[in-house]
Every structure is written in structure tokens, then in C-alpha cells.
Design an enzyme around this catalytic site. Structure first.
Site, short mmCIF file in Angstrom:
data_model
loop_
_atom_site.label_atom_id
_atom_site.label_comp_id
_atom_site.label_asym_id
_atom_site.label_seq_id
_atom_site.Cartn_x
_atom_site.Cartn_y
_atom_site.Cartn_z
N GLY A 123 0.83 -1.20 0.00
CA GLY A 123 0.00 0.00 0.00
C GLY A 123 0.86 1.25 0.00
O GLY A 123 0.36 2.36 0.11
N GLU B 274 5.29 -6.59 1.27
CA GLU B 274 5.20 -7.11 -0.09
C GLU B 274 4.85 -5.99 -1.07
O GLU B 274 3.76 -5.96 -1.64
CB GLU B 274 4.17 -8.24 -0.15
CG GLU B 274 2.93 -7.93 0.62
CD GLU B 274 2.01 -9.11 0.81
OE1 GLU B 274 2.51 -10.22 1.03
OE2 GLU B 274 0.80 -8.90 0.75
N PRO B 275 5.78 -5.07 -1.28
CA PRO B 275 5.52 -3.96 -2.18
C PRO B 275 5.64 -4.35 -3.65
O PRO B 275 6.50 -5.15 -4.02
CB PRO B 275 6.61 -2.95 -1.81
CG PRO B 275 7.72 -3.79 -1.28
CD PRO B 275 7.12 -5.03 -0.69
N GLY B 276 4.77 -3.79 -4.46
CA GLY B 276 4.88 -3.93 -5.90
C GLY B 276 5.21 -2.56 -6.48
O GLY B 276 6.33 -2.25 -6.85
N ARG C 67 -4.34 1.58 -17.20
CA ARG C 67 -4.58 2.26 -15.93
C ARG C 67 -5.37 3.57 -16.02
O ARG C 67 -6.27 3.81 -15.21
CB ARG C 67 -3.26 2.48 -15.18
CG ARG C 67 -2.63 1.16 -14.67
CD ARG C 67 -1.27 1.41 -14.03
NE ARG C 67 -1.29 2.60 -13.20
CZ ARG C 67 -1.76 2.65 -11.97
NH1 ARG C 67 -2.20 1.55 -11.39
NH2 ARG C 67 -1.78 3.78 -11.31
N TYR D 187 -8.59 2.95 -13.93
CA TYR D 187 -8.54 3.54 -12.59
C TYR D 187 -8.57 5.07 -12.59
O TYR D 187 -8.52 5.67 -11.53
CB TYR D 187 -7.25 3.12 -11.88
CG TYR D 187 -7.00 1.65 -11.78
CD1 TYR D 187 -7.92 0.79 -11.18
CD2 TYR D 187 -5.81 1.10 -12.26
CE1 TYR D 187 -7.67 -0.56 -11.08
CE2 TYR D 187 -5.55 -0.26 -12.15
CZ TYR D 187 -6.48 -1.08 -11.57
OH TYR D 187 -6.22 -2.42 -11.46
N CYS E 253 -10.21 1.07 -31.55
CA CYS E 253 -11.55 1.52 -31.89
C CYS E 253 -12.45 1.44 -30.68
O CYS E 253 -13.30 0.54 -30.54
CB CYS E 253 -12.08 0.72 -33.06
SG CYS E 253 -11.20 1.22 -34.54
N GLU E 254 -12.23 2.37 -29.80
CA GLU E 254 -12.92 2.43 -28.52
C GLU E 254 -12.34 3.68 -27.87
O GLU E 254 -11.21 4.05 -28.15
CB GLU E 254 -12.54 1.19 -27.70
CG GLU E 254 -13.10 1.16 -26.34
CD GLU E 254 -13.88 -0.12 -26.08
OE1 GLU E 254 -14.73 -0.06 -25.21
OE2 GLU E 254 -13.65 -1.15 -26.74
N TYR F 200 1.85 -2.52 -12.96
CA TYR F 200 0.49 -2.75 -13.47
C TYR F 200 0.29 -2.12 -14.84
O TYR F 200 -0.79 -1.64 -15.15
CB TYR F 200 -0.56 -2.24 -12.47
CG TYR F 200 -0.32 -2.79 -11.09
CD1 TYR F 200 -0.56 -4.13 -10.82
CD2 TYR F 200 0.22 -2.00 -10.07
CE1 TYR F 200 -0.29 -4.67 -9.58
CE2 TYR F 200 0.49 -2.52 -8.83
CZ TYR F 200 0.24 -3.86 -8.58
OH TYR F 200 0.51 -4.38 -7.35
#
Ligand SMILES: *Cc1c(COP(=O)(O)O)cnc(C)c1O
Length: 411
Positions: free
Chosen positions: A218, A259-261, A298, A302, A328-329, A356
Site C-alpha cells: 500500500g 510485499e511492495p509492488g 490504468r 482507474y 476503436c474504442e 500494473y
């Protein structure tokens, strides 16, 4: 690494391309380690799902990290990168008992987050110690508020169910060797995090055979100017002294795990894309790049705001652009963003593209996923080839069939 290096990489490897700066990862790792240098036994388990390229895992291995994994495939990637199974923790959510058994068979530490699997696993393998994932129901709410995380989250075993956990442990004779939490929300306020830690300590007292306490992740990194960043040094100081105090109370030295990403890899990543079209409409100027949310989801998923620089014209006059993709979106990366004047063919650099980003890429619109490059010791190493047309067909099964003639309308 500077703009010149990035432009050379775009030229040599084509665009779009992901580039990761090894030094940034190394610095972040060492920063976290230093912040907790008062802890006797610290374990930093890198969250593989953030960026799972085997070269990145090998870098983590050299740094001395362990791995945090959420699927058996991630466990196997870790093994392929040279990690020994004991340095891998498996923290899945909602996977089958079979998958957990298979990972356990490989020798990784199991972390269980629901009572049903806990009871089944404990009954079958009472001699394999497991960690349990607790939901402390704590979320940051504003600056100083502490609000209670909603009780129906799908993650973790509620702290209100500790009596049930204890009953399962007693009935099965299993051993709980670790307690874990990962609330999934950003640590904006250290006091909130410390508050959640107290709940974890309180929980830990129920289990006499612990080896570690895992505080999850986090850690927040800034994406745009003005973003709050977790003050790792302050967290390190405060949590370390409280943790050491707790170990005294507990009567035994324990390992403190994280456990950081994102914290380790986000800022190391640069996503380079080329501008295909500059299109003026009645209200805006679009810069359309050779990518879309198929490569970097992302912003659309998000609402993340990745900084975008025009590295081909860093001194150019600033203008307002909407940066969009070519699928195409609707695939907007940025709205009304101030960027140095863009000409077709320029290379745009997206910041914070380490975590990510590639791992969430897809083949939507039948586009190839980008290449990945690791920048280490002033050298650009290709660590994943750009996909080719064969990759799109690879798993498709070619079948021959003819539909009935009558079904084809001739008129
Ligand atoms: C995703 C995940 C992490 C990493 O979170 P970051 O925000 O990238 O640091 C850690 N632990 C678990 C269990 C996760 O699922």
C-alpha cells in the site's frame, strides 16, 4: 537514464516499448531496507503481479528480495528466475484448494484468506505451517479519520472471526506461522497504518508459533505533482520501534515482512509511444499514439494520471492536448494536458509505467503487446520481444467446416 537514451531505445527497438531503469528499482529497494534497518529480520517480498518479467525477478533476486505471488504461474516464474521456493509466499484470493496444494507441493509458503480452505488444508496437511490473511477492517478516510473497512470485502478473514480460526487450528492441529494483512488501499496516513498494525499485533497474540508478521503493501508513490507519497522513513522509524516492542511482549524475535509492488517498480518504468496523428477538432487537439488501453489500461480503468512528456521536443512551447490511442474504442490517456508542442512522429514518454502496466496489457484490436527493455549499466537489454503475427494465431485452432447452403441468404 535521460531523454537521449530513451529516444535511442525507441529507435532501436521500435514503439511502443516499455523501458525499465534498474537503478531506480535498486534505489527504491535500498530505501525501504534502510528505513527498516532497526529490524533484525526484515523480509521484502516483491509483489510479482506488478511487473512479472523474469529479468525483473532476477534483479529482485540479486537484491535479496523474496516474492509475493498470487497464482501458481507467478510462483513458477519465480522459480524460473532462480528463487528458491522458501523465499516465495503465495497469497491468492479465491483460488482452488488444488492450486494451493500444488503450490505447497513446490515448497512455497502458503497464505490462506478464508475459513473454508483453512479448514480443508489444515485437515489434510496439519504438518504444513500456514500464514493467515486477516482483514483488519481499517481504511484511511481523509486525513486523520480512521474508518472501518467494509465488512463484506472479499479479501482476508475478518478479525471478528478469530474465534473460528482458533477453533479450526485446534481441531486440525495445524500451525499458524504467520499473520498477514494487505488492505489494498494506499497508505496515505502513517497513523492509520499504525492503527491497523495494532490490530495485527492484537491478533498475533492468539498464535504461539508465529515466525513472521506480514504488513502487506500500500506504499504510495507520486504519479503527478501534488500527489501524496508514503513517507517510508517515518513509517520505518515508527513501525520498527513498535514492532521490536511487540516482539519483546510476544517473547520471541519475529520477521517483519512487506510485499511492495508499485513502490519498487512504478517509477522505474517508462512507456514510449509514437504520435501517429495530430487531429484538431472544434474544441480540442488530439495527439493519437500507436497504442491504446490494450497496452496501458490504468488511465481508463482507474483514472490514473500518468505524466506524459514529449521527449522529442522537450523545449518546445507548451500547448494543451488530449492524448488518445489508436484502438476503436474510447482510450483516453490524458485530457487537456499541457505538453511541449507535438508533431506527428514525436515520441511521448509515459512516466510511472513500471507497475500494473505491461502486466495488464492485452491483444485487444489484435495488436501486438509491446517489447520490454531493461536499462542497466548504461545498456539497453531487450527482455521481451514485441509480439508478432504468429503469436496472435499461436493458440487458435484451425478448423475446416462448411455451413449448410440453405443458411446463406442469397437475397
Ligand atoms: C497486489 C498486492 C500487493 C502489492 O501492492 P502494491 O500496491 O503494488 O504495492 C501486495 N500484496 C498483495 C497480497 C497483493 O495482492
Amino acid at each position: 537514464m535521460n531523454n537521449r537514451d530513451l529516444l535511442n531505445i525507441a529507435e532501436d527497438f521500435g514503439s511502443p516499448v516499455y523501458v525499465y531503469d534498474a537503478d531506480t528499482i535498486i534505489n527504491q529497494y535500498n530505501r525501504l531496507k534502510n528505513a527498516f534497518n532497526n529490524i533484525n529480520s526484515l523480509k521484502i517480498n516483491y509483489a510479482v503481479k506488478a511487473l512479472s518479467n523474469v529479468a525483473i525477478l532476477k534483479l529482485m533476486n540479486q537484491l535479496g528480495a523474496g516474492l509475493d505471488t498470487v497464482s501458481i504461474q507467478e510462483v513458477k516464474l519465480g522459480l524460473a528466475a532462480g528463487f528458491s521456493a522458501e523465499r516465495i509466499i503465495f497469497t491468492p484470493n479465491g483460488v482452488s484448494l488444488k492450486e494451493i496444494e500444488d503450490v505447497s507441493g513446490l515448497g512455497a509458503q502458503i497464505n490462506i484468506d478464508n475459513l473454508s480452505i483453512l479448514e480443508q488444508f489444515g485437515s489434510k496437511y496439519p504438518n504444513i505451517p500456514v500464514c493467515i490473511r486477516i482483514n483488519p477492517h481499517v481504511m484511511a478516510g481523509g486525513n486523520t479519520n480512521i474508518s472501518v473497512g467494509h465488512i463484506d470485502s472479499k479479501f482476508g478473514i475478518s478479525i471478528h472471526q478469530i474465534p473460528h480460526i482458533l477453533r479450526i487450528v485446534e481441531n486440525t492441529g495445524m500451525t499458524i506461522n504467520g499473520i498477514h494483512m494487505h488492505t489494498g488501499s494506499d497508505i496515505l496516513d502513517i497513523d492509520v497504518f499504525l492503527y491497523a498494525s495494532e490490530i495485527l499485533f492484537e491478533t498475533a497474540k492468539n498464535f504461539k508459533e508465529l515466525e513472521f508478521i506480514d504488513f502487506g503493501s500500500g506504499f504510495k508513490v507520486p504519479y503527478k505533482s501534488g500527489d501524496i507519497e508514503t513517507n517510508i522513513e517515518e513509517l520505518g522509524q515508527k513501525l520498527s520501534s513498535r514492532f521490536n516492542e511487540f516482539c519483546e511482549e510476544y517473547g520471541k524475535p519475529l520477521t517483519l515482512a512487506f510485499e511492495p509492488g508499485k513502490f519498487l517498480v512504478s517509477e522505474a518504468g517508462h512507456f514510449l509511444a509514437s504520435v501517429n496523428v495530430v487531429k484538431q477538432t472544434t474544441s480540442t487537439v488530439f495527439a493519437q499514439i500507436d497504442s491504446g488501453f490494450n497496452h496501458l489500461i490504468r488511465p481508463m480503468l482507474y483514472g490514473s494520471q500518468h505524466q506524459i512528456e514529449n521527449i522529442s521536443n522537450p523545449k518546445g512551447r507548451e500547448r494543451f492536448y488530449s492524448v488518445v490511442g489508436y484502438i476503436c474504442e474510447t482510450d483516453t490517456f490524458a485530457n487537456n494536458r499541457r505538453i511541449n508542442e507535438i508533431t506527428e512522429g514525436d515520441i511521448l514518454c509515459f512516466k510511472n509505467a513500471g507497475a500494473y502496466c505491461f502486466t495488464m496489457a492485452s491483444n485487444y484490436n489484435s495488436r501486438f503487446r509491446p517489447a520490454e527493455v531493461l536499462w542497466v549499466d548504461q545498456k539497453a537489454l531487450l527482455i521481451r520481444k514485441r509480439e508478432t503475427f504468429d503469436d496472435l494465431l499461436h493458440n487458435q485452432v484451425s478448423v475446416d467446416f462448411t455451413i449448410e447452403k440453405e443458411k446463406v441468404l442469397v437475397k
